[in-house]
Design a protein around this motif. Structure first.
Motif, mmCIF file in Angstrom:
data_model
loop_
_atom_site.group_PDB
_atom_site.id
_atom_site.type_symbol
_atom_site.label_atom_id
_atom_site.label_comp_id
_atom_site.label_asym_id
_atom_site.label_seq_id
_atom_site.Cartn_x
_atom_site.Cartn_y
_atom_site.Cartn_z
ATOM 1 N N GLY A 199 0.812 -1.210 0.000
ATOM 2 C CA GLY A 199 0.000 0.000 0.000
ATOM 3 C C GLY A 199 0.846 1.260 0.000
ATOM 4 O O GLY A 199 0.564 2.218 -0.729
ATOM 5 N N LEU A 200 1.897 1.274 0.792
ATOM 6 C CA LEU A 200 2.780 2.437 0.850
ATOM 7 C C LEU A 200 3.520 2.652 -0.465
ATOM 8 O O LEU A 200 3.667 3.781 -0.935
ATOM 9 C CB LEU A 200 3.786 2.289 2.002
ATOM 10 N N GLU A 201 3.980 1.568 -1.073
ATOM 11 C CA GLU A 201 4.712 1.675 -2.327
ATOM 12 C C GLU A 201 3.807 2.066 -3.500
ATOM 13 O O GLU A 201 4.272 2.576 -4.503
ATOM 14 C CB GLU A 201 5.421 0.357 -2.640
ATOM 15 N N ASN A 202 2.515 1.830 -3.369
ATOM 16 C CA ASN A 202 1.581 2.117 -4.455
ATOM 17 C C ASN A 202 0.619 3.262 -4.121
ATOM 18 O O ASN A 202 -0.391 3.427 -4.777
ATOM 19 C CB ASN A 202 0.802 0.841 -4.806
ATOM 20 N N CYS A 203 0.964 4.013 -3.112
ATOM 21 C CA CYS A 203 0.150 5.132 -2.692
ATOM 22 C C CYS A 203 0.550 6.392 -3.470
ATOM 23 O O CYS A 203 1.732 6.667 -3.659
ATOM 24 C CB CYS A 203 0.348 5.374 -1.205
ATOM 25 N N GLU A 204 -0.435 7.106 -3.933
ATOM 26 C CA GLU A 204 -0.176 8.364 -4.637
ATOM 27 C C GLU A 204 -1.082 9.429 -4.039
ATOM 28 O O GLU A 204 -2.307 9.279 -3.996
ATOM 29 C CB GLU A 204 -0.475 8.210 -6.138
ATOM 30 N N ILE A 205 -0.503 10.496 -3.569
ATOM 31 C CA ILE A 205 -1.259 11.601 -2.987
ATOM 32 C C ILE A 205 -1.546 12.611 -4.076
ATOM 33 O O ILE A 205 -0.634 13.055 -4.768
ATOM 34 C CB ILE A 205 -0.490 12.248 -1.818
#
Length: 65
Positions: A56-62
């Motif tokens: 989730g962290l590696e594929n998170c985009e803000i």
């Protein structure tokens, strides 16, 4: 592209990593799903949660609204 998290059975355990303990509250249904996947992939629930959080962290985009 497939956005699913692919979990490989029998992970390679790295003993040199450092960990900290955190506490989270999860719905019973979520824990049951985690336990089912953990059993099927021969992983601990903790190892599975770590894998999913890293994904989730590696594929998170803000983004801005």
């Amino acid at each position: 592209m497939d956005n699913k998290l692919h979990i490989i059975k029998r992970p390679n355990v790295r003993k040199d990593e450092k960990y900290r303990t955190v506490t989270v509250r999860l719905k019973t249904e979520t824990i049951e799903q985690l336990d089912r996947i953990a059993k099927e992939t021969y992983r601990s629930r903790t190892g599975l949660i770590n894998l999913m959080i890293r994904y989730g962290l590696e594929n998170c985009e803000i983004i801005d609204e």
